[in-house]
Design an enzyme around this catalytic site. Structure first.
Site, mmCIF file in Angstrom:
data_model
loop_
_atom_site.group_PDB
_atom_site.id
_atom_site.type_symbol
_atom_site.label_atom_id
_atom_site.label_comp_id
_atom_site.label_asym_id
_atom_site.label_seq_id
_atom_site.Cartn_x
_atom_site.Cartn_y
_atom_site.Cartn_z
ATOM 1 N N THR A 16 0.825 -1.221 0.000
ATOM 2 C CA THR A 16 0.000 0.000 0.000
ATOM 3 C C THR A 16 0.854 1.263 0.000
ATOM 4 O O THR A 16 0.329 2.356 -0.120
ATOM 5 C CB THR A 16 -0.914 0.019 1.245
ATOM 6 O OG1 THR A 16 -0.092 -0.150 2.404
ATOM 7 C CG2 THR A 16 -1.919 -1.116 1.200
ATOM 8 N N SER A 258 4.663 5.410 9.498
ATOM 9 C CA SER A 258 3.719 5.081 8.434
ATOM 10 C C SER A 258 4.085 5.930 7.230
ATOM 11 O O SER A 258 5.099 6.635 7.236
ATOM 12 C CB SER A 258 2.293 5.384 8.886
ATOM 13 O OG SER A 258 2.135 6.787 8.987
ATOM 14 N N LYS A 259 3.215 5.872 6.242
ATOM 15 C CA LYS A 259 3.444 6.645 5.016
ATOM 16 C C LYS A 259 3.651 8.133 5.308
ATOM 17 O O LYS A 259 4.329 8.835 4.574
ATOM 18 C CB LYS A 259 2.236 6.492 4.089
ATOM 19 C CG LYS A 259 2.318 5.259 3.208
ATOM 20 C CD LYS A 259 1.136 5.192 2.288
ATOM 21 C CE LYS A 259 0.020 4.411 2.932
ATOM 22 N NZ LYS A 259 -1.103 4.136 2.045
ATOM 23 N N ARG A 260 3.052 8.598 6.425
ATOM 24 C CA ARG A 260 3.166 10.033 6.753
ATOM 25 C C ARG A 260 4.613 10.442 7.017
ATOM 26 O O ARG A 260 4.987 11.588 6.847
ATOM 27 C CB ARG A 260 2.328 10.358 7.995
ATOM 28 C CG ARG A 260 0.865 10.499 7.685
ATOM 29 C CD ARG A 260 0.111 10.848 8.932
ATOM 30 N NE ARG A 260 0.389 9.886 9.983
ATOM 31 C CZ ARG A 260 0.499 10.196 11.268
ATOM 32 N NH1 ARG A 260 0.377 11.431 11.656
ATOM 33 N NH2 ARG A 260 0.732 9.251 12.161
ATOM 34 N N HIS A 261 5.409 9.475 7.476
ATOM 35 C CA HIS A 261 6.802 9.800 7.773
ATOM 36 C C HIS A 261 7.645 9.502 6.534
ATOM 37 O O HIS A 261 8.492 8.619 6.529
ATOM 38 C CB HIS A 261 7.289 8.986 8.967
ATOM 39 C CG HIS A 261 6.445 9.163 10.192
ATOM 40 N ND1 HIS A 261 5.332 8.406 10.443
ATOM 41 C CD2 HIS A 261 6.552 10.044 11.224
ATOM 42 C CE1 HIS A 261 4.781 8.802 11.593
ATOM 43 N NE2 HIS A 261 5.500 9.797 12.080
#
Ligand code: GLU
Length: 320
Positions: A16, A258-261
């Protein structure tokens, strides 16, 4: 006593988003555990949620893992006796498992929306913990089901957990003795979503069971799913694996990576000039395997991992 079990470990990324340090941390620990027991390591792509899976992402994740010096004996690119190793190609197995549960009268359709489950579960003075199922659809009559169907509501499928107080205990290789009460209807979990997608809880058990995985090493965020998985393993006739839930890596914002980082994704670190030895060395230091600042490839660390000495709380990673 020597450990006579032939160890089979696995890493099971969902395609993902880019792999980040948190994924690499889990992959490295799972790989080291398998390798230092002379075991096999399996790579499985968990792409059942096609809305969230991104085309080409699994290949990129595998390339990142290889760049970091990790390898596997069985996987989508290598094949193996327990394949296929991509969940979207294994749906006949999940369907057969559902069939086995249905035959034993353990499935029921649930028409509740997520919002309805949330509202009921968090009602003031309610006996239920947040996130657990209030049991609304467990005892519907045929007429009530037909009424839902006639309104065009599509049900998910839930599994009927035992109503007697039941406790599942297991000896986690990081957390030690864990005991969890799994009592229906609160613990009745979804095995197929309303959109027809097989749920993680079902697929992971069918796959770990059918692939003969003996040791599941994964993030501590999944600790609370484990008792239900053990219950399902037994029901489907598999010997449940041993589990090790490793601490989560957190960003400076104290949220799990997560993707945010984005700056902690392998792609970003690589583009910024980091070498695999630096990334692996930093993670090895975090796990107590190397002094700070030392570099290493995964193979250099075989024999140094002690899961029992990992901290149990989250570990904050500085974004330097
Ligand atoms: N695909 C799951 C994830 O990436 C794996 C969960 C597991 O290891 O059981 O979170």
């Amino acid at each position: 006593m020597p450990d006579r079990v032939c160890v089979r470990g696995r890493f099971a990324p969902s395609p993902t988003g880019e792999l980040h340090l948190g994924n690499v941390w889990t992959a490295l620990l799972a790989w080291l555990h398998a390798r230092q027991h002379s075991g096999a390591f399996v790579l499985r792509v968990e792409d059942l949620d096609l809305d969230r899976s991104r085309p080409g992402m699994a290949e990129r994740q595998l390339a990142d893992l290889r760049w970091l010096g990790l390898d596997w004996d069985e996987g989508p690119d290598r094949g193996g006796a327990a394949g296929p190793y991509v969940q979207s190609q294994r749906t006949a197995r999940y369907s057969a498992a559902l069939e086995a549960l249905a035959t034993r009268g353990l499935l029921y359709p649930c028409y509740c929306t997520r919002a309805e489950v949330r509202t009921a579960a968090s009602a003031p003075h309610g006996p239920l913990e947040r996130g657990s199922y209030p049991g609304t659809c467990r005892y519907l009559t045929d007429e009530q089901r037909q009424e839902h169907e006639s309104r065009g509501r599509r049900p998910c499928l839930r599994v009927r957990m035992p109503e007697r107080p039941g406790v599942i205990g297991f000896d986690d290789l990081v957390y030690g003795a864990v005991e969890e009460a799994i009592v229906g209807p609160a613990a009745d979990f979804v095995v197929r979503r309303a959109d027809g997608v097989y749920a993680y809880q079902l697929a992971v058990v069918v796959d770990d069971g059918a692939m003969g995985i003996t040791h599941v090493i994964r993030g501590a965020d999944l600790l609370s799913s484990t008792a239900q998985q053990i219950w399902l393993h037994r029901l489907l006739g598999y010997a449940p694996p041993r589990f090790a839930h490793v601490p989560l890596l957190l960003g400076e914002d104290r949220h799990r990576l997560s993707k945010r980082h984005a700056s902690l994704s392998v792609t970003h670190l690589r583009a910024a000039g980091a070498a695999p030895q630096q990334i692996v060395g930093a993670l090895a230091h975090t796990a107590g395997m190397l002094p700070e600042g030392e570099t290493a490839m995964p193979a250099d660390l075989i024999g140094r991992l002690d899961l029992g000495r990992l901290p149990r709380g989250g570990i904050v990673i500085r974004d330097a």
